[in-house]
Design an enzyme around this catalytic site. Structure first.
Site, mmCIF file in Angstrom:
data_model
loop_
_atom_site.group_PDB
_atom_site.id
_atom_site.type_symbol
_atom_site.label_atom_id
_atom_site.label_comp_id
_atom_site.label_asym_id
_atom_site.label_seq_id
_atom_site.Cartn_x
_atom_site.Cartn_y
_atom_site.Cartn_z
ATOM 1 N N TYR A 109 -6.742 5.790 4.073
ATOM 2 C CA TYR A 109 -7.481 4.565 3.766
ATOM 3 C C TYR A 109 -8.784 4.907 3.051
ATOM 4 C CZ TYR A 109 -4.253 2.604 7.240
ATOM 5 O OH TYR A 109 -3.127 2.242 7.935
ATOM 6 N N CYS A 141 2.767 0.812 1.531
ATOM 7 C CA CYS A 141 1.663 0.901 2.483
ATOM 8 C C CYS A 141 1.941 1.911 3.594
ATOM 9 C CB CYS A 141 1.326 -0.472 3.047
ATOM 10 S SG CYS A 141 2.732 -1.376 3.716
ATOM 11 N N HIS A 142 3.218 2.215 3.845
ATOM 12 C CA HIS A 142 3.551 3.212 4.872
ATOM 13 C C HIS A 142 3.043 4.602 4.495
ATOM 14 C CE1 HIS A 142 6.896 3.514 2.029
ATOM 15 N NE2 HIS A 142 7.122 4.734 2.506
ATOM 16 N N GLU A 170 11.187 10.374 4.153
ATOM 17 C CA GLU A 170 10.643 10.946 2.924
ATOM 18 C C GLU A 170 10.227 12.410 3.081
ATOM 19 O OE1 GLU A 170 7.686 8.409 1.115
ATOM 20 O OE2 GLU A 170 8.825 6.610 1.608
#
Length: 183
Positions: A109, A141-142, A170
């Site tokens: 963030y 957003c993950h 991923e």
């Protein structure tokens, strides 16, 4: 029905997801939930006037890509046409930046705030933008983590555990996710 939003539910390896669209642009995506009723409630909360419809080819290809993503295939959503609706200007900038993150690429963030020329105090606003993301997975957003690589929050069904599972798909190594206190 030009201009009226439409939606469709679809099955993935992770549960039932939903997509909303208007004029072949994705307006909403709901990540998989265990039950179709939960997904339906979520998509209609976001798009209360939408009607269920068969998706046009462009939307059907996004559905296919999402199904393949949750089956573990390396899929990118960079080219998907999106209509995010009205957004605060900072949120729009956050979404544009986060949308450039590729498969398995994470950031924090605070790093997003810094990349946008904002101070570390704006990390919370980045988190608020992520929580309001109308098209998770397409705007990934993950892939945005808390300081120090902590998983952080996730407002999708399953919360932080779902975020961790998407990152694991991923190939992103993560510390175990705390699931609760157990009492």
């Amino acid at each position: 029905m030009a201009g009226q939003g439409q939606y469709q539910l679809f099955e993935t390896a992770a549960g039932v997801a939903a997509i909303g669209w208007a004029q072949a642009r994705v307006t909403a995506l709901r990540l998989p939930a265990p039950r179709a009723s939960e997904t339906l409630r979520s998509i209609l909360h976001r798009l209360p006037d939408a009607v269920r419809a068969e998706p046009p080819a462009a939307i059907a290809s996004v559905i296919d890509a999402a199904i393949r993503y949750f089956a573990g295939e390396r899929i990118e959503f960079f080219a998907v046409a999106v209509d995010r609706g009205e957004q605060p200007p900072f949120f729009a900038r956050v979404y544009d930046h986060v949308r450039t993150l590729g498969w398995g690429e994470t950031t924090s963030y605070g790093a997003v705030a810094h990349a946008l020329g904002a101070g570390p105090e704006q990390a919370r606003a980045v988190g608020q933008a992520m929580a309001s993301n109308p098209v998770p997975l397409i705007i990934p957003c993950h892939r945005v983590l808390a300081a120090g690589g902590a998983i952080g929050g996730f407002s999708a069904p399953g919360g932080a555990l779902s975020k961790a599972r998407m990152l694991e798909l991923e190939g992103v190594p993560l510390a175990p996710v705390q699931q609760g206190f157990g009492f």
